[in-house]
Design an enzyme around this catalytic site. Structure first.
Site, short mmCIF file in Angstrom:
data_model
loop_
_atom_site.label_atom_id
_atom_site.label_comp_id
_atom_site.label_asym_id
_atom_site.label_seq_id
_atom_site.Cartn_x
_atom_site.Cartn_y
_atom_site.Cartn_z
N CYS A 29 -76.38 58.79 49.93
CA CYS A 29 -75.54 59.96 49.70
C CYS A 29 -76.37 61.14 49.22
CB CYS A 29 -74.42 59.61 48.71
SG CYS A 29 -73.06 60.82 48.71
N HIS A 84 -72.17 55.17 51.59
CA HIS A 84 -72.50 54.29 50.46
C HIS A 84 -72.42 52.83 50.94
CE1 HIS A 84 -72.44 57.11 46.98
NE2 HIS A 84 -71.68 57.83 47.78
N GLU A 90 -73.63 50.26 49.74
CA GLU A 90 -73.56 49.29 48.64
C GLU A 90 -72.14 48.83 48.37
OE1 GLU A 90 -73.42 53.37 46.51
OE2 GLU A 90 -74.23 52.49 48.34
#
Length: 662
Positions: free
Chosen positions: A423, A548, A550
């Site tokens: 990001c 993102h 994750e």
């Protein structure tokens, strides 16, 4: 009938309810049951989107764009499910729903109340019952959301884990406690169980039980009884048998209902710790889970999950080779600000058979000004960066610390150290590269003549909550980059889906010049306008994404960018091995129905909305005939109430035996 397991906490907050709730759900999944989870947060915010990371921790983003508490990330990772924004209940959401119903006239003629309080005069003349609008709204919300499918079965879950945030006794959680008290009777005893997590402090070698006794007494005073007391010990020493017996005696539970949760080497051991104390067996008896018909396919899946989880925890204890990663971020004062990033790194390290050594560097400490302000911090930070096997720059907002991020990225680029940007890390990597042609970013410098990174035109500049580009979005790989390591980590897919949360984007006007200078934007949106992934060809591993990734990692299915990053930091041979493995074995963690195009999203596709979502266009208006019928029924109810209580309204109300007019 869905079974409900409430997980509450006492004594202190942050005691580990989320891990215990996730571990309980995981253990039930190993028996073949379908499990969902709900988190109740008693704060007034509508969602976690506007909260400061260093105060509340990470803002976790879901497929539907919901910005929620980080505990929902635990649920998704442990249970391998896909939740919606409705799985996070806040006081703000409940009040908003109740107020919207009142404005629409759903409570026509009624006084909207927080909770029902029986009122009786001294002469025992009963007053009309007050409808508990708020507690009913909470119960209805939970019952509705608990029935939404969350896995690839497409079926209603068998068990719903409900984590009640905060601490029992807090003022702000009182309506939710009362709602749960009522909910246990709505569902029935065989469908409702409660796990209460309490702190057992160790004072000079003695395990103290008084805090647990006090919190159980408070809980029972509020109308709830614990079926399991999970005793949290902030020490590696297990709960003593004598302590367990004492808690059993004074907390009105059997000894088997008292379970210790002491510090272990990894949170992934907690499910097995609870299993060894008979959690599954007790819940099976208490909730009559044996009566649920579980297909053979799901029994086998549960068995395989149990076996893989044991292998994961065993393998974790046998790791000797290490990999050192430096995280250069803005919110390093609170590690929970990067909870999903940490988990994604851990999952990738497990797959690479490496023990993760994660070092934290505040990006401001890398900036030249810090050398004058605090030379020790400056040199310690640079010592960590220079010695790192991999450098990670995660997300964030604002200008603070971005110069330090760019210095770390420059080091990784020039010294061929594996790098991953997420990001803001993606945007800063573009700006760092673009400085070769004297450009900058409007996020960093508002009046720059070279706006490389710009505010997205459709994003609100006045409202921060829920106005970013949010949720699961597609990224299309460029056909002219067959060499891309990132694409190979995604099994060579042409299109991938990851979750987004950002307001800025790379300025399309500068993309041709950036690519001519050697910066390869290997991933774009479907229109080819938004740049969403970059990679350097002549570098061991230099990858950055606007998304993102994750948020979609799983212990048994690591996020591909993180897997590639950790593998590259472990050595080129490890990276080659993992890319080959991913080509054969990678499967997206998202349901097929969630992976839809940007065009479908822009067209108002309902696939991205959940039942009860106020933003769903199809749910904003009721049909005319249905609405009229609803109001007519309410008017009839009011007329009946008026007739039945007419004599009481005409009589004088007595309070403490005296005429109210006196």
């Amino acid at each position: 009938m869905t079974k409900y397991i409430i997980v509450s906490g006492g004594v202190i907050s942050g005691i580990g309810k989320g891990v215990i709730a996730s571990s309980t759900g995981l253990l039930l999944k190993t028996t073949g049951l379908k499990v969902t989870a709900i988190k109740i947060d008693p704060y007034m915010n509508i969602d976690a989107g506007t909260m400061r990371p260093t105060e509340h921790g990470e803002v976790y983003v879901l497929n539907d764009g919901g910005e929620v508490d980080l505990d929902l990330g635990n649920y998704e990772r442990y249970l391998d499910v896909t939740l919606s924004r409705d799985n996070n209940v806040t006081t703000g959401k409940i009040y908003r729903e109740v107020i919207e119903k009142e404005r629409r006239g759903d409570y026509l003629g009624k006084t909207v109340q927080v909770r029902h309080v029986p009122l009786f005069t001294a002469c025992f003349i009963s007053c009309p019952q007050i409808v508990p609008h708020l507690t009913n709204a909470i119960q209805d919300w939970i019952e509705r959301v608990s029935k939404i499918p969350v896995d690839d079965s497409g079926e209603q879950p068998d068990v719903c884990i409900i984590e009640l945030g905060g601490t029992v006794g807090d003022i702000e959680s009182a309506p939710f406690i009362e709602a749960m008290r009522q909910f246990q009777f709505r569902m029935g005893r065989e469908n409702f169980a409660l796990i209460h997590v309490s702190l057992v402090p160790d004072i000079h070698g003695e395990q103290k039980t008084k805090p647990t006794q006090a919190t159980i007494r408070d809980l029972r005073g509020l109308g709830l009884s614990a079926d399991i007391v999970a005793c949290r010990l902030v020490a590696p020493r297990p709960l003593d048998a004598q302590t367990k017996q004492k808690i059993s005696m004074f907390c009105h539970v059997d000894v088997e209902q008292v379970m210790g949760v002491h510090d272990v080497s990894s949170v992934y051991h907690v499910p097995l710790l609870l299993e060894s104390q008979g959690l599954v067996g007790f819940l099976t008896r208490r909730l009559q889970l044996a009566k649920i018909d579980i297909p053979q396919q799901w029994l086998e899946r549960g068995h395989n999950l149990h076996q893989k989880w044991r292998e994961l925890t065993r393998g974790q204890e046998r790791l000797f080779d290490t990999v050192t990663i430096v995280l250069v971020g803005k919110y390093t004062a609170l590690k929970d600000s990067y909870m999903s990033v940490i988990k994604a790194l851990e999952h990738a390290a497990f797959r690479c058979n490496r023990k993760l050594i994660l070092q934290w560097v505040d990006s401001e400490d890398l900036e030249p000004e810090m050398q004058e302000i605090n030379p020790v911090k400056f040199h310690d930070a640079w010592r960590a960066v220079v010695a790192a096997k991999g450098i990670l720059v995660p997300g964030g907002f604002g200008t603070r610390g971005t110069e330090g991020m760019m210095l770390a990225i420059k080091w990784a680029r020039e010294q061929h150290v594996p790098f991953l940007g997420i990001c803001l890390g993606f945007q800063v990597a573009v700006v760092e590269w673009a400085r070769n042609i004297y450009a900058n970013s409007t996020e960093l410098v508002n009046d720059t003549p070279y706006p490389i990174v710009i505010y997205m035109p459709e994003i609100s500049r006045t409202h921060l909550g829920g106005t970013m580009r949010l949720g699961l979005r597609p990224t299309v790989f460029a056909s002219q980059a067959p060499w891309s390591r990132l694409r190979k980590l995604y099994a060579g897919s042409e299109t991938i889906w990851e979750r987004h949360r950002h307001r800025y984007e790379v300025n399309p006007e500068y993309v041709p010049r950036l690519e001519e200078s050697g910066l390869a934007f290997i991933g774009q949106d479907e229109a080819g306008v938004r740049m969403q992934a970059l990679e350097l060809k002549d570098h061991p591993f230099f990858v950055a994404l606007q998304a993102h990734p994750e948020f979609c990692t799983r212990p048994l299915n690591p996020s591909p960018p993180f897997l590639g990053f950790v593998a590259a930091a472990s050595g080129s041979s490890v990276l080659a091995e993992q890319m080959a493995s991913q080509l054969d074995n990678y499967k997206p963690p998202h349901p097929a129905g969630a992976m839809i195009s940007d065009a479908a999203l822009a067209g108002g596709s309902h696939e991205h909305f959940t039942e009860g979502d106020a933003s769903d266009p199809a749910k904003k208006e009721d049909s005319g005939s249905e609405r009229i019928l609803q109001l007519e029924n309410k008017i009839k109810e009011l007329e009946e109430d008026s007739e039945s209580s007419g004599s009481e309204r005409r009589s004088k109300s007595m309070v403490n035996g005296r005429d109210r007019k006196a």
